[in-house]
Design an enzyme around this catalytic site. Structure first.
Site, PDB file in Angstrom:
ATOM      1  CG  LEU A  26      -1.773  -0.849   1.331  1.00  0.00           C
ATOM      2  CD1 LEU A  26      -2.369  -1.459   2.706  1.00  0.00           C
ATOM      3  CD2 LEU A  26      -3.267  -0.801   0.414  1.00  0.00           C
ATOM      4  CD  GLN A 100       4.982  -4.151  -4.436  1.00  0.00           C
ATOM      5  OE1 GLN A 100       4.775  -2.916  -4.352  1.00  0.00           O
ATOM      6  NE2 GLN A 100       3.940  -5.127  -5.037  1.00  0.00           N
ATOM      7  CE1 TYR A 179       3.765   2.578 -11.325  1.00  0.00           C
ATOM      8  CE2 TYR A 179       2.929   0.656 -10.147  1.00  0.00           C
ATOM      9  CZ  TYR A 179       2.740   1.984 -10.227  1.00  0.00           C
ATOM     10  OH  TYR A 179       1.892   2.454  -9.718  1.00  0.00           O
ATOM     11  CB  SER A 295     -13.109  -6.061  -4.834  1.00  0.00           C
ATOM     12  OG  SER A 295     -12.701  -5.035  -5.652  1.00  0.00           O
ATOM     13  N   GLY A 316      -6.085  -4.984   1.265  1.00  0.00           N
ATOM     14  CA  GLY A 316      -5.385  -3.652   1.059  1.00  0.00           C
ATOM     15  C   GLY A 316      -5.932  -2.540   2.070  1.00  0.00           C
TER      16      GLY A 316
END
Length: 347
Positions: A26, A100, A179, A295, A316
């Site tokens: 996040l 990450q 990315y 979700s 998240g």
């Protein structure tokens, strides 16, 4: 209904998670001006150590990988020392944490490192402005040379080594969400005509080189990967991408990974050229431990795990609003709702 979330799971012989709830990466833009993690970040992650695994916010591997303000790095000794305070605090609270690793590719901006240009797979830009800094307009990148690509591979490997020095239990290579690594895997963003573009075999070359370099440096048991076969972000869809990801997944199946993580914002979306949801596609084409995301709430994630749709769930925004998310789910307590008003403060 959620009991399965609280069963342990072994990623491999080296790493076992105490539950199947992961804290998703996040981006919070809360590092200091030298991109060093702050004490507020130490406290923020430590409060969430009940997760089976924390995946850190995306962390840039070198200065020209930055595309957002105050995102932490892992390429200086000060940054490594700052992250060590985070990992120590998480471990003291009984948690595990992966870093990450991130290069933003063509959505980087030279404002952040005092440069003049951005490199990417191809000289194809995106429209728009930098989030949180709307005065900065994206530049058309310069196509990276083969030597620059080789240096990127080395820089990912060095960042992984730095992450282990900083006390992380492993790393997740960020190969998703538009990315740098993801840009090599899509025809819209990769228009090269050399050994890194033009065919699935060439387009998977750089991502696999990164995976191989990282696993060689820190071991496969501590190396994970996030990918986005769909859920396009800053990339236009192209049905030819399916063949690229089919090949990538088959190649990954010949390698060991700690886990594979789908880079998806909403896993209820059906993609015709993937014959279903991203998680369904990944489950059909990969033997690796699969992280579900997008979700899900605790109940729907538990049901998906129980039916073998994926193995663990990454949560998240609810983790932003609820530092005690795991305890609340276990106890059946009400969750505090997420709102964007929570973003300016690390709670």
């Amino acid at each position: 209904m959620t009991d399965i979330l609280f069963t342990p799971v072994a990623l491999n012989e080296r790493i076992e998670l105490k539950n199947r709830i992961l804290m998703a990466p996040l981006t919070r833009c809360m590092a200091d001006d030298a991109l060093v993690p702050t004490q507020a970040m130490v406290d923020y992650y430590a409060r969430r150590a009940d997760a089976g695994l924390i995946i850190s916010e995306a962390t840039i591997i070198r200065p020209d990988g930055q595309g957002y303000p105050n995102t932490p790095g892992i390429f200086t000794q000060a940054q490594i020392a700052g992250w060590r305070k985070v990992t120590d605090a998480v471990h003291e609270n009984g948690g595990k944490i992966f870093a990450q690793l991130w290069h933003t590719g063509r959505v980087a901006h030279p404002h952040f490192w005092g440069g003049t240009e951005v490199i990417a797979p191809s000289a194809v830009g995106v429209e728009g402005t930098v989030p949180r800094m709307r005065e900065l307009t994206y530049l058309v990148p310069r196509e990276a040379t083969a030597l620059e690509i080789a240096q990127l591979v080395e820089d990912y490997a060095k960042a992984a080594e730095n992450a282990i020095e900083a006390g992380f239990d492993g790393v997740e290579i960020h190969g998703a969400n538009g990315y740098m690594i993801d840009e090599f895997l899509h025809y819209d963003s990769n228009r090269r005509e050399d050994e890194f573009g033009g065919s699935p075999e060439n387009m998977v070359c750089f991502p696999l080189q990164v995976v191989d370099a990282v696993t060689s440096r820190i071991g496969a048991a501590r190396t994970a990967l996030r990918i986005s076969p769909a859920a396009y972000f800053n990339i236009e869809p192209d049905p030819r991408d399916r063949a690229v990801f089919d090949l990538l997944l088959s190649e990954l199946d010949t390698r060991e990974l700690a886990y594979l993580h789908g880079g998806i914002f909403d896993d209820s979306v059906h993609y015709d050229y993937l014959d279903g949801r991203v998680s369904e596609y990944l489950r059909r084409h990969s033997r690796h431990t699969l992280v579900g995301v997008g979700s899900y709430d605790a109940e729907t994630a538990a049901a998906a795990i129980a039916t073998n749709k994926f193995d663990v769930i990454a949560i998240g925004r609810p983790f932003i609003a609820n530092h005690d998310y795991v305890a609340r789910v276990r106890e059946g307590a009400e969750l505090k709702p997420y709102s964007d008003e929570l973003l300016p403060v690390l709670y």
